[in-house]
Scaffold this motif. Structure first.
Motif, mmCIF file in Angstrom:
data_model
loop_
_atom_site.group_PDB
_atom_site.id
_atom_site.type_symbol
_atom_site.label_atom_id
_atom_site.label_comp_id
_atom_site.label_asym_id
_atom_site.label_seq_id
_atom_site.Cartn_x
_atom_site.Cartn_y
_atom_site.Cartn_z
ATOM 1 N N LEU A 248 -39.151 -20.578 59.488
ATOM 2 C CA LEU A 248 -40.081 -19.453 59.432
ATOM 3 C C LEU A 248 -39.391 -18.199 59.967
ATOM 4 C CD1 LEU A 248 -43.421 -21.061 60.702
ATOM 5 C CD2 LEU A 248 -42.673 -20.684 58.344
ATOM 6 N N PRO A 249 -39.491 -17.079 59.238
ATOM 7 C CA PRO A 249 -38.822 -15.839 59.665
ATOM 8 C C PRO A 249 -39.641 -15.076 60.693
ATOM 9 C CG PRO A 249 -39.923 -15.466 57.589
ATOM 10 C CD PRO A 249 -40.184 -16.910 57.946
ATOM 11 N N THR A 250 -40.107 -15.802 61.707
ATOM 12 C CA THR A 250 -40.971 -15.218 62.732
ATOM 13 C C THR A 250 -40.412 -15.546 64.106
ATOM 14 O OG1 THR A 250 -42.353 -17.206 62.756
ATOM 15 C CG2 THR A 250 -43.041 -15.411 61.301
ATOM 16 N N VAL A 251 -40.464 -14.571 65.003
ATOM 17 C CA VAL A 251 -40.050 -14.768 66.393
ATOM 18 C C VAL A 251 -41.158 -14.229 67.279
ATOM 19 C CG1 VAL A 251 -38.316 -14.307 68.147
ATOM 20 C CG2 VAL A 251 -37.625 -14.456 65.744
ATOM 21 N N LEU A 252 -41.697 -15.093 68.114
ATOM 22 C CA LEU A 252 -42.761 -14.711 69.042
ATOM 23 C C LEU A 252 -42.148 -14.538 70.425
ATOM 24 C CD1 LEU A 252 -45.841 -14.345 69.525
ATOM 25 C CD2 LEU A 252 -45.954 -16.813 69.920
ATOM 26 N N SER A 253 -42.371 -13.386 71.033
ATOM 27 C CA SER A 253 -41.750 -13.074 72.313
ATOM 28 C C SER A 253 -42.725 -13.227 73.469
ATOM 29 C CB SER A 253 -41.206 -11.637 72.290
ATOM 30 O OG SER A 253 -40.839 -11.217 73.592
ATOM 31 N N SER A 254 -42.185 -13.628 74.623
ATOM 32 C CA SER A 254 -43.000 -13.726 75.836
ATOM 33 C C SER A 254 -43.401 -12.351 76.352
ATOM 34 C CB SER A 254 -42.212 -14.466 76.929
ATOM 35 O OG SER A 254 -41.023 -13.759 77.266
ATOM 36 N N ARG A 255 -42.909 -11.277 75.746
ATOM 37 C CA ARG A 255 -43.256 -9.924 76.168
ATOM 38 C C ARG A 255 -44.428 -9.351 75.374
ATOM 39 N NH1 ARG A 255 -39.980 -5.891 75.890
ATOM 40 N NH2 ARG A 255 -40.728 -5.005 77.847
ATOM 41 N N GLY A 256 -45.024 -10.154 74.499
ATOM 42 C CA GLY A 256 -46.266 -9.724 73.869
ATOM 43 C C GLY A 256 -46.131 -9.161 72.474
ATOM 44 N N TYR A 257 -45.153 -9.617 71.710
ATOM 45 C CA TYR A 257 -45.029 -9.151 70.326
ATOM 46 C C TYR A 257 -44.466 -10.274 69.464
ATOM 47 C CZ TYR A 257 -39.971 -8.697 71.107
ATOM 48 O OH TYR A 257 -38.651 -8.958 71.376
ATOM 49 N N MET A 258 -44.662 -10.144 68.156
ATOM 50 C CA MET A 258 -44.032 -11.016 67.174
ATOM 51 C C MET A 258 -43.248 -10.152 66.198
ATOM 52 S SD MET A 258 -45.663 -13.458 64.173
ATOM 53 C CE MET A 258 -46.043 -14.922 65.150
ATOM 54 N N LEU A 259 -42.033 -10.589 65.857
ATOM 55 C CA LEU A 259 -41.257 -10.009 64.770
ATOM 56 C C LEU A 259 -41.373 -10.937 63.569
ATOM 57 C CD1 LEU A 259 -37.969 -8.865 66.559
ATOM 58 C CD2 LEU A 259 -39.666 -7.373 65.480
ATOM 59 N N PHE A 260 -41.776 -10.382 62.444
ATOM 60 C CA PHE A 260 -41.911 -11.149 61.210
ATOM 61 C C PHE A 260 -41.092 -10.442 60.138
ATOM 62 C CE2 PHE A 260 -44.928 -11.367 57.355
ATOM 63 C CZ PHE A 260 -44.134 -12.320 56.730
ATOM 64 N N PHE A 261 -40.022 -11.102 59.681
ATOM 65 C CA PHE A 261 -39.113 -10.519 58.698
ATOM 66 C C PHE A 261 -39.592 -10.904 57.299
ATOM 67 C CE2 PHE A 261 -36.874 -11.073 62.671
ATOM 68 C CZ PHE A 261 -36.369 -9.803 62.879
#
Length: 1007
Positions: A248-261
């Motif tokens: 999955l081209p998604t990265v969920l961060s512990s700083r409160g955001y998700m990057l979805f490519f």
């Protein structure tokens, strides 16, 4: 920790089966591994070329558009509240490739113009200008929909984008987008040149943890890894396999955001591997790229917004939450009926049987899509007979059509398969089962042809589907599809295939819910009613241990039903303890589906005590059906996964509104109409969105790879090591109560919890409601007219709430037509009295007029002084107290709602006295049966301790034969034993035991 020694004939049978069982065979003719598309081949790195500098900016349709000096363009496009899309468009391209076909792969939601002022205009009016907060010499500041402090900052030199929320810079590009230019390979150093494409880098904060990314047998925190974005099958996979069937081209961060490519091209995610402070994404062959930034107060909010963007999972049929029995494979009608009958006879529930490739004639017949009439002479009659027993039938299919298939000529002459560059049908000569073609599922005519078979099979009685090998497993680079070259569309293949079933059901069976077991997919796969599993997993403790982070990583990417072949699919021998522990975990997971090759996956084949332990586990699952079905509704309504990471509810330093008072609750009951999805503002427990990131307890929860939350109220701690009878559990804040003993454990701590073979540790959150039902052997027998409602009042959660969902269990239109019921449970616990307020809203066909409700209040020290229903005293026959279980039962008939008040209720809240955590865990050795070369033992120290300084090896008589020194430092350690005694002499063949800290591992030394 004590080990139970079996002295019966069953013990001898188990040892013989486990240690002498021949190696298992794969689900393939020659027991070989699939030929892989060599994504990880050694390559010459491409040269990175940076983008241009800022030249000018403008507004159009609510977007901020920046033109660069190299002719490229950046577009910052507000999409929804707290959702923004950043697009890089290369020089010479008119726009980002935003075609309908591209959107169908991942993004379904169009920009929400209601939250973007000026989105429907192309001139610089006042609304649009108001979105530009500041235009300075060094940067542009662009206001985004959401909170007043949510903004995009465009830095002019170098040209790059940052996303900020208040004083926090959540996402910050390092230097902006760049292009990679391929360099010619020069053997023997490399086999190929690295493909060119576009990429982008982001700064990582110290201590930032990165989650999600799909199915990876890695720690939950994926920081420090470089991951491929290319779906691939790894036969016999187990722990530490970074790339599996679903990327999955998604990265969920512990700083409160998700990057979805937002592109399905092959690519990679470097999560601090090359540079510990940098996250890098690259897409193969891309000229332009796009990514979304999604923010929220916690994982729940972020996943809710992400699944709004990519699509929500429709409600499953209720039977999908029951026991689905599978194997490689059932070969006849008679065998199917025998399995169903024996499951009932052995007192195991059963809701579905899965038919592997023998239903159409076996390995060489893949692509036939018609029944083997010799072994299945009456398929409609078979499926009807099973249906009457409460058992559904699930059929496998593959995207491969064998050259030996009856449909070979049809699919090739009609142009339904992938082709060569010259347009001729492509033959995959290296497919494991023999030469085959691959259906081109992107072609409309192929989709229609395939749906014709699915529709006919469904009309015969097939209730669900098993979509296997959908990566595709063997996808030659030279193949062409109508949508592009094989490698370029590879990641979209499973998504497109699943869409055939979804579209077909929507059109031809709009009243029915779809169930599709699928092995591969892409971002947004959940909207296709896909219930994915983790592929051909190794039947070993390592394979089993991998399943917790696999489930969590998929859930953190919006896919809520990830599961595994319970018990393990391939390679390993028969291990009853492994099977038992795996089934215990699967029973407390999204989908329960035992499946295996070469060894029996049906639970009745195992002797006691293993069989009884598995039976108890699956019975409990059926008792928890009202809770599990509610979690399915939460997934559909809000995008929340059923299985959640331990820090799922922990906030990002933002304080939520306070929970409503009891008076406000009562006012809500009077005003509510009961319709609609759950509100965004839920009445959470104390650890939700109140713990700051810096809290050590929160960080410890984020690192938990061996336990999980099942919904908001249950904590599951699977037993992941052989012979383990006690394990450490990391607890969130509040009190946690043992489901089986009612013992209380204080939160924000690590505690040692008993883990007998009979069950894995299962803890209930203090203050929680747990709706249950009486056990029945099929979900077809589910009775909504009776509810067993466990309540765990607790001073640490003086106010709590849970809303249960129910409907007819099968209608695909239940939510759209508002044909469902919600039962909201609210609890208030004070030293003087405990109140439970129940309110029911909504209705559906078949709903009982009254519900018999048994309120089971836990940890009660003595009967209350008085009980009231709606301020009226309850007679003695209306309740009962069990002093052994410390359980108070209050029973009554309920229609719309009731208020139960228990005066003078005293709760047993004292924490367990002997809950000290284990300082060391003895884990599975590399091999439990070995010759004179020995084996490697493994252990993990949880804290520095000199107490357990040695590991003892004892013989079958209990005499020590060798003492091996242990490392006192915390962390994982390996310890080699060469099968020699203390005098360096080879030990005789036989049974030995490795022992330390009261823990044991059984070892077999062979000749």
């Amino acid at each position: 920790m004590k080990v139970r020694h079996l002295a019966s004939t069953a013990a001898a049978w188990l040892a013989l089966q486990f240690f002498l069982c021949p190696a298992a065979h794969a689900q393939r003719a020659d027991n070989g591994r699939p030929v892989q598309d060599p994504f990880g081949r050694r390559v010459v790195p491409a040269r990175a070329v940076p983008g241009g500098r800022y030249r000018s900016h403008s507004f159009r349709s609510g977007m901020l558009i920046i033109d660069a000096t190299d002719g490229s363009t950046i577009r910052v496009r507000p999409w929804d509240r707290h959702v923004v899309r950043v697009e890089y468009i290369a020089s010479g391209q008119h726009s980002y490739p935003d075609s309908t076909a591209e959107r169908a792969v991942a993004v379904m939601q169009r920009p929400n113009t209601g939250v973007v002022p000026g989105a429907n205009v192309d001139n610089l009016d006042g609304k649009v200008l108001a979105r530009l907060v500041r235009n300075g010499r060094q940067q542009l500041v662009f206001a985004l929909p959401g909170s007043l402090s949510f903004r995009a900052v465009v830095h002019k030199n170098p040209l790059r984008v940052s996303i900020v929320d208040g004083a926090d810079t959540l996402v910050s590009e390092l230097t902006g987008a760049f292009r990679r230019v391929a360099t010619r390979a020069s053997p023997p150093e490399a086999s190929a040149a690295e493909p060119g494409g576009a990429g982008v880098r982001f700064r990582l904060a110290p201590g930032e943890q990165l989650y999600g990314t799909g199915s990876r047998a890695l720690p939950v925190d994926r920081r420090g890894y470089r991951l491929e974005l290319y779906n691939q099958a790894h036969y016999g996979s187990q722990n530490n396999e970074p790339n599996l069937n679903i990327a999955l081209p998604t990265v969920l961060s512990s700083r409160g955001y998700m990057l979805f490519f937002d592109n399905h091209a092959p690519g990679y995610l470097d999560l601090g591997k090359a540079d510990k402070n940098v996250l890098e994404y690259g897409g193969e062959g891309l000229m332009s790229l796009s990514y979304f930034v999604i923010t929220g107060r916690n994982q729940a909010e972020i996943l809710g917004r992400y699944t709004t963007l990519t699509g929500r999972q429709p409600l499953p049929p209720r039977w999908a939450l029951g026991l689905i029995q599978s194997r490689f494979g059932y070969k006849s009608e008679e065998e199917m009926q025998q399995v169903a009958a024996r499951m009932r006879r052995e007192n195991f529930p059963l809701d579905a049987l899965v038919l592997d490739l023998y239903w159409f004639g076996g390995i060489r017949k893949q692509g036939d899509f018609t029944w083997d009439r010799f072994h299945f002479p009456d398929p409609a009659g078979l499926m009807s007979s099973l249906q009457k027993q409460g058992v559904k039938t699930v059929l496998i299919s593959e995207p491969y059509v064998m050259r030996t298939s009856r449909n070979d000529s049809t699919v090739r002459t009609q142009g339904l398969v992938g082709t060569t560059a010259a347009g001729r049908p492509f033959t995959v000569g290296s497919f494991w089962a023999g030469p085959a073609s691959i259906l081109d599922v992107f072609k409309p005519q192929t989709r229609n042809w395939l749906w014709g078979y699915y529709k006919k099979l469904h009309e015969q009685g097939a209730a669900g589907w098993w979509s296997d090998l959908g990566e595709p497993e063997n996808h030659p680079v030279a193949m062409q599809h109508v949508s592009g070259q094989a490698r370029a569309v590879h990641n979209a293949f499973g998504q497109s295939w699943a869409g055939i079933l979804r579209e077909g059901y929507t059109r031809d069976f709009p009243e029915e819910r779809l169930f599709n077991l699928a092995r591969s997919g892409w971002a947004g796969m959940q909207r296709n009613s896909v219930f994915p599993w983790s592929g051909d997993i190794n039947r070993s403790w390592s394979g089993y241990q991998a399943q917790v982070p696999v489930m969590l990583g998929m859930g953190q990417g919006g896919v809520g039903y990830m599961h595994s072949d319970a018990g393990g699919f391939c390679v390993g021998g028969l291990d009853p303890e492994l099977y038992t522990r795996w089934l215990q975990m699967a029973s407390l997971g999204p989908i329960l589906r035992p499946h295996a090759s070469e060894v029996p996956p049906e639970p009745y084949f195992y002797p006691d005590p293993y069989k009884s332990s598995v039976r108890d586990a699956v019975h409990l699952r059926y008792q928890l059906l009202p809770y599990l079905y509610t979690l399915a509704w939460q997934n559909t309504a809000r995008g929340l996964p059923l299985v959640r990471a331990m820090d799922f509810n922990s906030g990002y330093g933002r304080t939520p509104p306070p929970p409503p008072s009891k008076a406000e609750y009562l006012a809500e009951i009077d005003a509510a109409d009961g319709w609609g999805t759950p509100p965004d503002r839920e009445h959470f427990y104390r650890d939700v969105v109140t713990s700051a990131l810096s809290d050590s307890a929160v960080k410890a929860l984020a690192r938990a790879n061996d336990q999980y939350l099942l919904g908001p109220n249950l904590l599951v701690a699977p037993v992941l090591h052989p012979s383990q009878r006690r394990r450490n559990v990391q607890l969130p804040s509040g009190n946690w109560i043992d489901f089986y003993t009612n013992h209380t454990y204080a939160g924000n701590s690590v505690v040692g919890v008993p883990a007998p073979l009979a069950h894995a540790p299962l803890l209930v959150r203090g203050g929680a409601f747990l709706p249950m039902t009486a056990y029945r052997p099929s979900t077809a027998l589910y009775r909504p007219d009776t509810l067993l409602l466990r309540y765990y009042p607790d001073p640490s959660a003086s106010e709590s709430e849970f809303t249960m969902y129910d409907d007819d269990g099968h209608s695909a239109q239940a939510l759209a037509r508002r044909q469902y019921e919600t039962l909201t449970m609210r609890g208030f616990c004070t030293p003087e009295q405990t109140d439970v307020l129940l309110s029911s809203h909504g209705e559906y066909p078949g709903q009982p007029v009254f519900r018999y409700l048994r309120l089971l209040v836990q940890r009660v020290a003595a009967p209350p002084t008085a009980i009231f229903f709606d301020e009226k005293p309850v007679p003695a026959e209306g309740y009962a107290y069990d002093p052994v279980k410390h359980e108070l039962e209050v029973h009554f008939l309920m229609n719309a709602g009731v208020a139960v008040s228990m005066r003078g209720l005293r709760i047993l809240t004292a924490s367990v006295a002997d809950a000290a955590p284990e300082t060391l865990t003895l884990e599975a050795p590399d091999s439990r049966s070995f010759g004179p070369r020995g084996t490697t033992l493994h252990y993990t120290r949880h804290s520095p301790s000199p107490v357990e300084a040695q590991l003892l090896i004892r013989n079958a008589q209990g005499q020590p034969v060798r003492a091996l020194p242990l490392v006192p430092a915390p962390g994982p350690h390996a310890l080699a034993w060469d099968a020699r005694d203390g005098s360096n002499q080879p030990v005789p063949p036989g049974v030995y035991t490795a022992e330390v800290a009261g823990q044991h591992q059984r070892l077999i030394v062979t000749r």
